[in-house]
Scaffold this active site. Structure first.
Site, short mmCIF file in Angstrom:
data_model
loop_
_atom_site.label_atom_id
_atom_site.label_comp_id
_atom_site.label_asym_id
_atom_site.label_seq_id
_atom_site.Cartn_x
_atom_site.Cartn_y
_atom_site.Cartn_z
CG ASN A 14 -3.15 2.61 -1.80
OD1 ASN A 14 -4.16 2.21 -2.14
ND2 ASN A 14 -2.86 2.66 -0.37
CE LYS A 16 -3.41 6.12 0.46
NZ LYS A 16 -2.74 6.90 1.45
CG HIS A 100 -2.11 1.20 3.70
ND1 HIS A 100 -2.58 2.48 4.10
CD2 HIS A 100 -1.48 1.98 2.75
CE1 HIS A 100 -2.15 3.53 3.70
NE2 HIS A 100 -1.42 3.27 2.69
CD GLU A 102 -4.47 5.51 4.33
OE1 GLU A 102 -5.17 4.97 3.35
OE2 GLU A 102 -3.62 6.53 4.02
CD GLU A 170 2.86 2.92 2.19
OE1 GLU A 170 2.71 3.41 1.20
OE2 GLU A 170 2.00 2.71 2.73
N GLY A 176 0.30 10.87 3.10
CA GLY A 176 -0.73 11.89 2.69
C GLY A 176 -0.33 13.35 3.56
CB SER A 216 4.48 12.64 0.99
OG SER A 216 3.40 12.51 1.82
#
Ligand code: PGA
Length: 258
Positions: A14, A16, A100, A102, A170, A176, A216
């Site tokens: 991904n 991003k 996701h 985010e 996730e 991150g 991560s």
């Protein structure tokens, strides 16, 4: 419940909101060269939308697959800034990431919206990677199982074709942050998701749906995670932007599932 069958792993990157044309080409070329002889892992790259067409060209003729990071549920219309399922497919992409964390946290996408997106993408012919995951507060409050159940139940149902579906677990606290779930922590949630898939689709279909871990994932922790029975691949953020790291994770999948 553990999955006895070993599924072909999927390693998805991904990207991003990273890379412009030149650096994206470099990355795609390096990934392409590095996984030329690897056949027992599926490899997917999910660049930002404006790079879908050129990346389709960059990976043409290779085994690398292409996906979008988001997709709108409407076929077309006045939705400024959005991209439809048909537009995604038009680029040559075969996959889309939906839900996701985010998108959930920064762009307010909730289950009712995600449910429409997953259905539009899957029935429109894309393979959907649907993400679920708890926050640190959820985990510390002992709510992980409940949150995962809820995120799954509010979106996933039998009418979504099983062969179009991949789930990604996730944990938000691991994305991150450099903090990874331990293989045992991840497997526990993956086993929960496996049971839910089997309950929804029955054992023969539910056992075949891949469940990716994301948060991560790095070259030094990928193999241990991927050795777990229900971790069928990885959704990689930061480490997928460096070809050598992404390739190490792909090789870790080969070793872990051999
Ligand atoms: P990360 O991101 O690997 O940088 O933690 C994972 C993701 O958000 O898919």
């Amino acid at each position: 419940m553990e999955n006895a069958a070993i599924l072909k792993p999927l390693i998805a990157g991904n990207w991003k909101m990273n890379k412009t044309l030149a650096s994206a080409r470099e990355l795609a070329d390096a990934i392409r060269a590095g996984c030329e002889n690897i056949t027992n892992v599926d490899v997917l790259i999910c660049p930002p939308a404006q790079l879908l067409f050129p990346m389709a060209k960059a990976i043409a003729g290779s085994r690398i697959m292409l996906g979008a990071q988001n997709g709108h549920e409407a076929a077309s219309g006045a939705y400024t800034g959005e991209i439809s399922v048909e537009m995604i497919k038009d680029t040559g992409a075969t996959h889309v990431i939906i839900g996701h964390s985010e998108r959930r946290q920064l762009f307010g996408e909730m289950s009712d919206r995600l449910s429409k997106k997953v259905r539009a993408a899957a029935t429109g012919g894309l393979n959907v990677i649907f993400c679920v995951g708890e926050t640190l507060a959820d985990r510390d409050g002992g709510q992980t199982t409940k949150v995962i159940d809820q995120q799954f139940d509010e979106v996933i149902a039998k009418e979504i074709p099983a062969d179009r579906l991949t789930i990604a677990y996730e944990p938000v606290w691991a994305i991150g942050t450099g903090r990874t779930a331990t293989p045992a922590q991840a497997q526990e949630v993956h086993a929960q998701l496996r049971s839910k898939l089997i309950k929804t689709y029955g054992a023969s279909e539910g056992d075949k749906i891949r469940i990716l871990y994301g948060g991560s994932v790095k070259p030094d922790n990928a193999e241990a995670l991927l050795r777990e029975a229900d971790i069928d691949g990885a959704l990689v953020g930061g480490a997928c932007l460096v070809a050598s790291d992404f390739l190490s994770i792909i090789r870790a999948a080969v070793t872990a599932k051999a």
